[in-house]
Scaffold this motif. Structure first.
Motif, mmCIF file in Angstrom:
data_model
loop_
_atom_site.group_PDB
_atom_site.id
_atom_site.type_symbol
_atom_site.label_atom_id
_atom_site.label_comp_id
_atom_site.label_asym_id
_atom_site.label_seq_id
_atom_site.Cartn_x
_atom_site.Cartn_y
_atom_site.Cartn_z
ATOM 1 N N LYS A 1 -7.451 8.238 -8.805
ATOM 2 C CA LYS A 1 -7.922 9.071 -7.689
ATOM 3 C C LYS A 1 -8.657 10.278 -8.239
ATOM 4 C CE LYS A 1 -6.556 7.806 -3.455
ATOM 5 N NZ LYS A 1 -7.635 7.173 -2.702
ATOM 6 N N PHE B 1 -4.297 -5.092 1.229
ATOM 7 C CA PHE B 1 -3.451 -3.904 1.143
ATOM 8 C C PHE B 1 -2.791 -3.754 2.518
ATOM 9 C CE2 PHE B 1 -6.898 -3.145 -1.848
ATOM 10 C CZ PHE B 1 -6.315 -2.451 -2.896
ATOM 11 N N GLU C 1 -4.631 3.115 -8.654
ATOM 12 C CA GLU C 1 -5.930 3.723 -8.335
ATOM 13 C C GLU C 1 -6.107 5.053 -9.059
ATOM 14 O OE1 GLU C 1 -6.818 4.317 -4.144
ATOM 15 O OE2 GLU C 1 -8.626 5.453 -4.646
ATOM 16 N N HIS D 1 -1.151 10.342 -3.035
ATOM 17 C CA HIS D 1 -2.458 9.949 -2.509
ATOM 18 C C HIS D 1 -3.453 11.110 -2.482
ATOM 19 C CE1 HIS D 1 -5.527 9.355 0.606
ATOM 20 N NE2 HIS D 1 -5.570 8.120 0.132
ATOM 21 N N HIS E 1 0.835 -1.204 0.000
ATOM 22 C CA HIS E 1 0.000 0.000 0.000
ATOM 23 C C HIS E 1 0.872 1.257 0.000
ATOM 24 C CE1 HIS E 1 -2.838 2.832 2.245
ATOM 25 N NE2 HIS E 1 -3.528 2.497 1.171
ATOM 26 N N ARG E 2 0.892 1.967 -1.124
ATOM 27 C CA ARG E 2 1.750 3.144 -1.337
ATOM 28 C C ARG E 2 3.226 2.742 -1.230
ATOM 29 N NH1 ARG E 2 -1.768 7.357 2.527
ATOM 30 N NH2 ARG E 2 -3.772 6.349 2.101
ATOM 31 N N ASP F 1 -1.432 5.398 -6.078
ATOM 32 C CA ASP F 1 -2.520 6.359 -6.281
ATOM 33 C C ASP F 1 -2.029 7.390 -7.290
ATOM 34 O OD1 ASP F 1 -4.199 5.402 -4.031
ATOM 35 O OD2 ASP F 1 -2.591 6.211 -2.789
ATOM 36 N N GLU G 1 1.092 -0.735 -4.850
ATOM 37 C CA GLU G 1 -0.133 0.053 -4.953
ATOM 38 C C GLU G 1 0.217 1.518 -5.206
ATOM 39 O OE1 GLU G 1 -3.873 2.201 -3.539
ATOM 40 O OE2 GLU G 1 -1.978 2.274 -2.470
ATOM 41 N N TYR H 1 -8.509 -3.225 2.962
ATOM 42 C CA TYR H 1 -7.431 -2.288 3.252
ATOM 43 C C TYR H 1 -7.711 -1.639 4.595
ATOM 44 C CZ TYR H 1 -10.696 1.329 1.479
ATOM 45 O OH TYR H 1 -11.781 2.134 1.260
HETATM 46 O O1 G3P Z 1 -6.651 1.662 -2.701
HETATM 47 C C1 G3P Z 1 -6.994 0.976 -1.549
HETATM 48 C C2 G3P Z 1 -6.893 1.949 -0.480
HETATM 49 O O2 G3P Z 1 -5.639 2.533 -0.650
HETATM 50 C C3 G3P Z 1 -7.960 2.986 -0.616
HETATM 51 O O3 G3P Z 1 -7.775 3.973 0.294
HETATM 52 O O4 G3P Z 1 -7.332 6.278 0.748
HETATM 53 O O5 G3P Z 1 -5.516 4.616 1.000
HETATM 54 O O6 G3P Z 1 -6.280 5.254 -1.255
HETATM 55 P P1 G3P Z 1 -6.671 5.079 0.188
#
Ligand code: G3P
Ligand code: CA
Length: 288
Positions: free
Chosen positions: A129, A274, A127, A60, A18-19, A47, A45, A254
């Protein structure tokens, strides 16, 4: 019927960084992304936001305030302006226990730079966004995926999953290239009655999302991703996970950072997670 943990094939369990490995390095920077493979993660991952001059960058928030030393909206800045920002120092200040001198002065990467760095050696879980803020974002994304040969008809050739909270954005991508696997993101929060409700137009609480709604999602997406807890309260359950899987959907909660929650969600049959700590999830999954 109940599904056990997802071990192989189409439902192979996915460790989604995640990120990046954003628990240990500044989110959406190369050191964070580099750690995903080192820590046995399957997907990076990412964004994406779009600059004033139409470049896709990894970030993000729609504003640069939280993760750089600048202020203002990404859409009001050119790439040249974004490139002047320091995307690492904030992390050293916020997390002194994980701080490293080399994080100071890190740049915001463009999506193209990310593909140039990792190419087909990595898998990307991207993602879109705020797609309503950035018209044309999907076309630009698909052009880049094509240029770097990251899409394909089968699991071997396909190096990307696209996710969004926006159904419109996913349906658009699906029309442009139906071979790309898509994940519909969901966000649950308490409504005025103190009940958990989904905010993207679906009407149910997590545990009773209707079969018709899951069926509708499965028309364009391979899976769903959702926040599984809020304020320490867990509101998914095994029957929900199994119900979604009965519709053939992947279930990717997530953001799962504790060992206890990783084990719980594995027990329920989640097909991926995630996490900000890919290495921790890998060791839990390996023992599972
Ligand atoms: O993309 C899954 C999760 O990351 C969604 O929430 O706000 O962290 O992008 P966020
Ligand atoms: Ca995300």
């Amino acid at each position: 019927t109940g599904y056990a943990s997802a071990k192989e094939g189409h439902d192979k369990f996915l460790i989604i960084g995640h990120r990046g490995v954003s628990g240990l390095a500044p989110e959406h920077t190369f050191p964070s992304y580099d750690l995903v493979k080192k820590q046995k993660g399957d997907y990076i991952e990412i964004d994406i936001q779009m600059t004033k001059d139409g470049k896709l960058v990894a970030m993000h928030d729609t504003s640069v305030d939280r993760t750089t030393n600048g202020t203002g909206e990404v859409r009001d800045k050119t790439l040249e302006e974004i490139k002047q920002l320091d995307a690492g120092s904030w992390f050293n200040k916020k997390y002194p226990e994980y701080a490293k001198p080399e994080y100071n002065g890190l740049k915001v990467p463009t999506l193209e730079e990310i593909f140039q760095r990792y190419g087909r050696d990595a898998h990307y879980y991207i993602e879109t966004k705020s797609p309503d803020v950035y018209p044309g974002m999907e076309e630009k994304l698909l052009n880049l995926l094509k240029k770097y040969k990251l899409t394909g008809q089968n699991e071997e050739s396909s190096h990307v999953i696209i996710q969004s909270f926006s159904k419109d954005s996913l349906v658009k991508v699906h029309k442009l290239d139906p071979s790309i696997p898509l994940v519909q993101l969901l966000w649950y929060e308490k409504n005025a009655n103190g009940q958990y409700a989904e905010d993207t137009g679906l009407t149910s609480t997590p545990s009773d999302l209707k079969d018709s709604e899951l069926e509708e999602i499965s028309q364009y997406a391979e899976g769903i991703g959702m926040n599984y807890s809020d304020d320490g309260q867990v509101f998914l359950d095994k029957s929900f996970v199994q119900k979604a899987r009965n519709h053939g959907l992947w279930v990717h909660p997530y953001t799962v950072n504790s060992e206890q929650d990783m084990k719980m969600l594995l027990d329920w049959g989640a097909t991926g997670m995630f996490t900000n700590f890919s290495g921790k999830l890998y060791s839990i999954y390996k023992q599972y």
